[in-house]
Design a protein around this motif. Structure first.
Motif, PDB file in Angstrom:
ATOM      1  N   LEU A 134       0.832  -1.210   0.000  1.00  0.00           N
ATOM      2  CA  LEU A 134       0.000   0.000   0.000  1.00  0.00           C
ATOM      3  C   LEU A 134       0.862   1.253   0.000  1.00  0.00           C
ATOM      4  O   LEU A 134       1.784   1.392   0.800  1.00  0.00           O
ATOM      5  N   THR A 135       0.552   2.166  -0.910  1.00  0.00           N
ATOM      6  CA  THR A 135       1.187   3.482  -0.935  1.00  0.00           C
ATOM      7  C   THR A 135       0.086   4.536  -0.892  1.00  0.00           C
ATOM      8  O   THR A 135      -0.890   4.460  -1.648  1.00  0.00           O
ATOM      9  N   LEU A 136       0.243   5.517  -0.013  1.00  0.00           N
ATOM     10  CA  LEU A 136      -0.748   6.584   0.162  1.00  0.00           C
ATOM     11  C   LEU A 136      -0.052   7.928  -0.030  1.00  0.00           C
ATOM     12  O   LEU A 136       0.936   8.233   0.652  1.00  0.00           O
TER      13      LEU A 136
ATOM     14  N   VAL B 127       2.486   9.747   2.466  1.00  0.00           N
ATOM     15  CA  VAL B 127       1.898   9.477   3.771  1.00  0.00           C
ATOM     16  C   VAL B 127       2.244   8.076   4.262  1.00  0.00           C
ATOM     17  O   VAL B 127       2.543   7.864   5.434  1.00  0.00           O
ATOM     18  N   GLN B 128       2.226   7.125   3.341  1.00  0.00           N
ATOM     19  CA  GLN B 128       2.434   5.736   3.737  1.00  0.00           C
ATOM     20  C   GLN B 128       3.033   4.951   2.573  1.00  0.00           C
ATOM     21  O   GLN B 128       2.708   5.167   1.415  1.00  0.00           O
ATOM     22  N   GLY B 129       3.955   4.022   2.905  1.00  0.00           N
ATOM     23  CA  GLY B 129       4.498   3.118   1.908  1.00  0.00           C
ATOM     24  C   GLY B 129       5.620   3.703   1.086  1.00  0.00           C
ATOM     25  O   GLY B 129       6.191   4.745   1.398  1.00  0.00           O
TER      26      GLY B 129
ATOM     27  N   PRO C 274       6.906   6.666   6.375  1.00  0.00           N
ATOM     28  CA  PRO C 274       7.725   7.658   5.669  1.00  0.00           C
ATOM     29  C   PRO C 274       7.681   9.050   6.279  1.00  0.00           C
ATOM     30  O   PRO C 274       8.573   9.857   6.041  1.00  0.00           O
ATOM     31  N   GLN C 275       6.639   9.346   7.078  1.00  0.00           N
ATOM     32  CA  GLN C 275       6.548  10.665   7.695  1.00  0.00           C
ATOM     33  C   GLN C 275       7.675  10.922   8.687  1.00  0.00           C
ATOM     34  O   GLN C 275       7.928  12.064   9.069  1.00  0.00           O
TER      35      GLN C 275
ATOM     36  N   GLU D 225      13.277  13.693   1.187  1.00  0.00           N
ATOM     37  CA  GLU D 225      13.305  12.285   0.779  1.00  0.00           C
ATOM     38  C   GLU D 225      11.935  11.842   0.275  1.00  0.00           C
ATOM     39  O   GLU D 225      11.820  11.127  -0.731  1.00  0.00           O
ATOM     40  N   ARG D 226      10.893  12.246   0.964  1.00  0.00           N
ATOM     41  CA  ARG D 226       9.543  11.870   0.557  1.00  0.00           C
ATOM     42  C   ARG D 226       9.195  12.488  -0.800  1.00  0.00           C
ATOM     43  O   ARG D 226       8.600  11.846  -1.665  1.00  0.00           O
ATOM     44  N   LEU D 227       9.582  13.760  -0.979  1.00  0.00           N
ATOM     45  CA  LEU D 227       9.298  14.444  -2.235  1.00  0.00           C
ATOM     46  C   LEU D 227      10.057  13.796  -3.391  1.00  0.00           C
ATOM     47  O   LEU D 227       9.502  13.604  -4.483  1.00  0.00           O
TER      48      LEU D 227
END
Length: 483
Positions: free
Chosen positions: A107-109, A152-154, A160-161, A167-169
């Protein structure tokens, strides 16, 4: 993902608020929304140099859309809002998202702005989203796009938060690199706040963006948007405790198409002492009856006035949802020359941020033109704005507890009173709390003789706990219960 109900949206399906039944998924969505909402700081354009800290920064344009979340998992894709709406099926943006979903495991959010491409030369506006989603099977869903701005997730990890925003971007930018309708927000790194005015001029003044989102290295997120003004009708006021001949706070409204006046908000930034006294002098003569009671944030009840005075208010932003994703609602009222104000029903609206009184508009009338509700629709989308307000009969409240204490000192009697009641309305109208407590503290020897505090509670158990704390903190030696 479990879903309820649903109506056609092009070749896809739009499920209404509350339809997403996956509790764990909705908890992730709502937790993120609350956390981000608490991190935002609104800054006026002329405060950029003094109100933004924490260089270096990551700066992106503020897309004028709605906050939604893209869920991709095992080749499937769906869009979810924080109040439990969902879009699924063969909508162009989701067809593109399913191609992305084939590249990820688990799951990726992803959080982003759902927007609709403008049909003209202007930038996208939030109202375009509702227009593009109207029409059922004939909806112009090809106009919908999704500008992703956070993971948000995955994708990188289960949490990831906890990683740096950069890194998330980078992760979502790489994932969505080939997107057409589905993209990561363009973000510029800058080293100094002195670079922000030029970016604001290019993107916002140039008509390319609604505002700027500035993420500091300290974790604070600044939202820089142009200010705007709204003409509103003054519905009521409270007086300063230390100076009863001065207005403390105004109750303001906007006029709906059907003629009802809907509460738009409060404003306490009214200028200096002379301006506040002038307001009181004018409004006192307009006092009128009201069967509806409205408390200010300080707990004082507003004194209602005839809807004759128009004020121009400057605000920095509007919010149509609360931090938990629920639609913001306020009471619409009807005014009668003989009987005064009465409540008709609660309707969707928008909360404003940082209201400031600019001036009194004696050149305008308080009607469906001069103080029209539609003034705010260029800045936000409000549901059911043209709907007629239907009056509902609400049950009476029930007093659960009423206790009074007195204390005599040097011949003067001080009074403290606790009143708690059950509204019996919260299940019918979410603008009403389930339980209310009102604490009154009067002492003629103080600089401010009368103090009040209003608290609300969702359950009787919590209400009793709050009452017990109030009594423990305020009723000490020398106080005697008299009722």
């Amino acid at each position: 993902m479990n879903l309820n109900n649903g109506s056609p949206l092009g070749k896809g399906t739009l499920h209404p608020a509350g339809s997403v039944l996956d509790a764990e998924l909705m908890a992730s969505v709502q937790t993120y929304r609350r956390r981000v909402a608490s991190a935002y700081r609104s800054v006026k354009p002329d405060e950029i140099g003094t109100g933004i800290f924490g260089a270096p920064f990551l700066v992106s344009p503020k897309v004028d859309g709605e906050l939604w979340f893209l869920k991709i998992e095992e080749g499937s894709a769906a869009l979810i809002s924080s109040n439990g709406k969902s879009i699924v099926g063969d909508v162009p943006i989701l067809i593109e998202a399913r191609e992305v979903a084939a590249k990820v495991k688990g799951l990726t959010l992803i959080a982003g702005e759902l927007f609709a491409a403008s049909t003209g030369k202007d930038r996208p506006r939030v109202g375009d989203v509702a227009s593009a989603m109207a029409g059922g099977a004939s909806a112009k869903v090809e106009r919908l796009g999704f500008m992703a701005f956070d993971l948000v997730q995955g994708l990188l990890s289960d949490a990831p938060q906890q990683l740096a925003y950069s890194e998330r971007l980078d992760a979502i930018t790489g994932l969505l690199a080939s997107g057409k309708r589905l993209k990561a927000i363009k973000t510029d790194p800058i080293s100094s706040v002195s670079e922000l005015p030029n970016l604001f001029a290019e993107l916002v003044d140039g008509g390319k963006a609604e505002g700027l989102i500035v993420r500091s290295s300290q974790g604070t997120i600044y939202k820089v948007k142009p200010e705007f003004t709204v003409d509103v009708v003054i519905m009521g006021y409270t007086a300063r405790t230390e100076d009863p001949q001065s207005v403390r706070t105004l109750l303001l409204g906007l006029t709906r198409e059907d003629g009802h006046v809907q509460i738009a908000g409060h404003c306490g930034n009214l200028g200096g002492d002379s301006e506040r006294r002038a307001l009181m002098s004018r409004l006192q003569s307009l006092q009128c009856a009201s069967t509806f009671r409205c408390p200010s944030r300080s707990g004082d009840l507003f004194t209602f006035v005839r809807p004759e005075v128009v004020a121009e208010i400057n605000v920095t932003d509007l919010q149509v949802e609360s931090s938990d994703g629920h639609v913001v609602r306020s009471m619409a009222l009807d005014f009668d020359e003989k009987s005064g104000w009465r409540a008709v029903g609660a309707m969707p609206t928008a909360n404003w941020l940082h209201p400031v009184l600019v001036r009194i508009r004696d050149d305008k009338k308080a009607d469906a033109i001069g103080t029209r509700f539609s003034q705010i629709l260029d800045r936000c989308h409000v549901e059911d704005v043209s709907a007629h307000v239907h009056e509902r009969q609400l049950p009476e409240s029930k007093v659960i507890r009423r206790t009074v204490w007195t204390k005599t000192t040097k011949g003067k009697v001080a009074v403290r009173k606790l009143v708690a009641w059950q509204t019996n309305k919260s299940d019918i109208d979410p603008t009403f709390p389930a339980y209310v407590l009102h604490w009154t503290d009067y002492s003629s020897g103080r600089a401010t003789p009368l103090d009040r505090e209003v608290r609300t509670a969702p359950t009787e158990e919590l209400m009793q706990e709050i009452a017990a704390r109030m009594i423990e903190e305020n009723i000490k030696k020398g106080w005697e219960e008299v009722s």
